[in-house]
Write an enzyme that holds these catalytic residues in place. Sequence first.
Site, PDB file in Angstrom:
ATOM      1  N   GLY A 478      -5.893  12.305   5.352  1.00 49.44           N
ATOM      2  CA  GLY A 478      -4.704  13.105   5.063  1.00 49.44           C
ATOM      3  C   GLY A 478      -3.517  12.652   5.866  1.00 49.44           C
ATOM      4  CB  SER A 481       3.739  17.941  10.599  1.00 51.44           C
ATOM      5  OG  SER A 481       2.694  18.515  11.358  1.00 51.44           O
ATOM      6  CG  PHE A 482       0.921  14.310  15.280  1.00 48.88           C
ATOM      7  CD1 PHE A 482       1.923  14.206  16.228  1.00 48.88           C
ATOM      8  CD2 PHE A 482      -0.297  13.698  15.535  1.00 48.88           C
ATOM      9  CE1 PHE A 482       1.711  13.513  17.393  1.00 48.88           C
ATOM     10  CE2 PHE A 482      -0.503  13.006  16.705  1.00 48.88           C
ATOM     11  CZ  PHE A 482       0.498  12.905  17.641  1.00 48.88           C
ATOM     12  N   GLY A 483       1.452  12.830  11.680  1.00 51.39           N
ATOM     13  CA  GLY A 483       1.185  11.456  11.304  1.00 51.39           C
ATOM     14  C   GLY A 483      -0.004  11.432  10.363  1.00 51.39           C
ATOM     15  CE  LYS A 499      -4.762  16.753  12.934  1.00 51.66           C
ATOM     16  NZ  LYS A 499      -4.074  17.963  12.583  1.00 51.66           N
ATOM     17  CG  ASP A 608       3.950  23.138   9.756  1.00 59.40           C
ATOM     18  OD1 ASP A 608       4.358  23.765   8.759  1.00 59.40           O
ATOM     19  OD2 ASP A 608       3.676  21.919   9.726  1.00 59.40           O
TER      20      ASP A 608
END
Length: 778
Positions: A478, A481-483, A499, A608
């Site tokens: 996936g 938002s972080f990467g 992540k 978020d």
Amino acid sequence: MAILAQKTHFFFSLVFIFSLSFQPISSLSTIAISKTSNQTLVCALISSSLYPQQSSLNCTSFPQGIQIPLNPSVSFTGIVGGNGFLCGLTSSSNSIMVCWRFSDNGTDLNYKRVYIGPLLTNLDSGNSHVCGIVNGTNRLQCWQWREFSSSNNSLITSNLAVGEDFVCGLLPLRQIQCLGSYRNVTDAVPVGNYSEIAAGSQYACAISMNGSLDCWGNMVGEKPVDQFKSLALGDNRGCGLKVDGKVVCWGEIGFSLPSNLSDISFETLEAKQDIFCGIETSIYSLFCWGNEIFNSNPVVYDGVQVVPGPCTTSCPCAPLGNYARFCGQELMICEHCVWPGFGQNPPIVNGSGPSPPPLSPQPTPAPSQWSTRNVVFLVVGCVGSLMMLSVLVILFLKYCKSRGCRVHDSGRLDEAGTPPQQGSQTSQVQDQLGPQPSILEKRPSKFLSMGNGGHLEEFSLQLLLQVTNNFSEEHKIGTGSFGSVYHATLDDGREVAIKRAEASASSSYAGGSKYRQEDKDSAFLNELEFLSRLNHKNLVTLYGYCEDNNERVLVFEYMNNGTLHDHLHKLETSSLISWTARIKVALDAARGIEYLHEYAVPAVIHRDIKSSNILLDTNGNAKVSDFGLSLMGPQEDESHLSLRAAGTVGYMDPEYYRLQQLTTKSDVYSFGVMMLELLSGYKAIHKNENGVPRNVVDFVVPYIVQDEIHRVLDGRVPPPTPFEIEAVSYVGYLAADCTTLEGRDRPTMTEIVNNLERALQACLTTPNFSRSNTDSST
Ligand SMILES: *[C@@H]1O[C@H](CO)[C@@H](O)[C@H](O)[C@H]1NC(C)=O
Ligand SMILES: *[C@@H]1O[C@H](CO)[C@@H](O)[C@H](O)[C@H]1NC(C)=O
Ligand SMILES: *[C@@H]1O[C@H](CO)[C@@H](O)[C@H](O)[C@H]1NC(C)=O
Ligand SMILES: *[C@@H]1O[C@H](CO)[C@@H](O)[C@H](O)[C@H]1NC(C)=O
Ligand SMILES: *[C@@H]1O[C@H](CO)[C@@H](O)[C@H](O)[C@H]1NC(C)=O
Ligand SMILES: *[C@@H]1O[C@H](CO)[C@@H](O)[C@H](O)[C@H]1NC(C)=O
Ligand SMILES: *[C@@H]1O[C@H](CO)[C@@H](O)[C@H](O)[C@H]1NC(C)=O
Ligand SMILES: *[C@@H]1O[C@H](CO)[C@@H](O)[C@H](O)[C@H]1NC(C)=O
Ligand SMILES: *[C@@H]1O[C@H](CO)[C@@H](O)[C@H](O)[C@H]1NC(C)=O
Ligand SMILES: *[C@@H]1O[C@H](CO)[C@@H](O)[C@H](O)[C@H]1NC(C)=O
């Protein structure tokens, strides 16, 4: 349409079944008078021929004009009206109040729910305000009265009477209290013991124990000298119900009871401005008077039985003789009290010293000189209902012993904590929360020492490259938002989610000039250290990190059942196809967020919350992920930070734009959007039938506040069982409250957790026999 009507009936019949055993003594009205500048709307609860022992609302406009769309199968316990509004109360274990608004122009066909929460024992309205008393706490709560929405110094327990800018009522020992800003009334309250009280717009009158009237405020005219048992006051005029059932009116010049009504005996009266209505004693017809229209034809309902009072469990004095056709068998309608003798105090109940303690909301003293008739009724009523009740309780307990069931569950949906309410005392909660001084992102990054608590592992980049096959596409699960996020299995067998920050983000982080590189590195580590200490079963665990050559990688616990988003919107088969499972997911997530808000020091605002940040494990447990990751953003870049802070389109708190201040209530908003997603199966932003993008809040919430949630429930889940429907609609109301525009009106995560716990409980412990009580045609 037929299905809709059936379902609505079904929902309310459920409410009605619950109402039989829980109703405390109440001061509610079964007649309501509403006004616009040229029309009068008279509404009454009338004995329903279709639904025995229910009272359906029936309204007539004089002259014809105002049209209220009514459902005859909905059973109300009380109604109130005023200038341009009508409100109806349904009560079971909770009370729900809905209001219609109208003007000379016409009616807004949609009613609006203004209250759901613990039972309201008293409800009254003036020309513009509505107030009620909440069972248990006896809190006074008002609506349509911005300056005075709830008072914590009210001791009123009965006879609530609302005027223009004041509210009066009786304390448990029958003294009067008046609150509000209209000093002509609040500063002139008479001292003594009273049996009943009524409010006009600028004055109030009370009946003392000997039946005489005391009036204060700006009253017009001379108060009549007689013995009264009840009152109704309007603007500059008033009428009293004498002990013999006849009516006397007084006030501005030219006002009196129309002469051909003077021989009629009345059971009870109601007034608004210039209009007075009364329910007549023999066949419960409704008469009104006060303007030319009514005076020339005072009969509003004739031959139709208007319910003469609210159905309740016990009476302070005597019950009406023939209430059985209006209420269920355990309930009765009370007569107005007539205290015996002149100048005497009410009798003291034998053995209990002075009047009973003010625990219950009902008027306390008991009369001694009852007529034989009343004693008979009371004895028959008490013994009958007691026996009936004991038999029911015994049967129920027996049943429960074998099955395990929810004796009080329907009560538990709201009995503790603040119920979600529009514009009520949630603002006090918000005041305590105040502006959030301890928000994580505002924290100086060096306030934690560099000491490593030992929770956090440092992984080498080499290892991570190896287990993810150089961050290959096959391992990618996936993009967050972080990467990007990768799935891998470590050598020790642990499955992890890795992540990896986007290169651009890390280079922008590295490219700043205000901070030296070491500062940034230590800030990064401090923050990770902090995150690793957030330990809760509903938060995804952070195992460790890797920082190498501008690579920033975080290693998390892997959740092998995917995201809530995929379950709702992508997967062909999902485990989340029961309402119980869905409410459980909401509760798990709420507990995780509550932990971040309430128990983390400093508090963490997730910023978020969305369905793709709620992860599921194989046991159906849900955990919140991605909390605190906003910290990884570049600190010197304020605009980037605030952009990042706003979260994801469709979930963003609209108030955040206005105030540019992030609070825990922003997470509550996003969580509300997520609950709407769970209930309706619609994405936060989705396309309607015509392909036009639509927001789930705008689309679903109107159905919820109309009590029509069944029209928007996710079709992939079987329709709720009779017991689930109460829980599901309760979760719907909760979601609607979470997504109100004003942050201070939203509940806290703790309140949300409490409410979801009760909803889940209600779903889990479904006694099967109850279904046979309802036409479960779902
Ligand atoms: C209201 O009462 C009138 C008179 O009994 C009756 O004709 C009418 O159908 C009722 N309306 C509703 C909505 O029940
Ligand atoms: C009431 O007054 C408004 C204008 O003020 C008018 O439009 C409306 O038709 C009136 N209604 C009746 C029933 O007279
Ligand atoms: C019609 O209603 C609107 C608001 O509902 C109001 O502003 C307007 O003055 C009304 N018009 C008349 C003629 O009453
Ligand atoms: C009303 O309040 C009393 C006292 O707190 C409580 O015992 C009772 O269960 C409440 N009734 C309902 C229906 O909530
Ligand atoms: C309610 O009580 C709190 C303190 O307990 C007080 O600060 C507040 O002003 C009170 N509110 C009202 C409306 O009286
Ligand atoms: C209060 O009462 C006095 C006289 O009793 C009257 O002059 C005054 O106008 C009243 N105040 C209001 C706000 O009605
Ligand atoms: C009001 O009632 C109490 C007992 O409930 C009694 O002690 C008191 O004297 C009464 N006050 C008046 C003014 O009658
Ligand atoms: C009734 O009681 C009030 C005090 O509560 C007293 O002022 C009044 O005189 C009494 N009236 C009669 C007729 O006894
Ligand atoms: C009451 O009297 C008025 C005249 O004062 C008359 O028009 C009306 O028909 C009478 N109503 C009844 C029910 O007798
Ligand atoms: C109170 O109870 C006692 C016995 O319990 C009885 O003798 C007395 O008559 C009772 N008093 C009243 C006023 O009922």
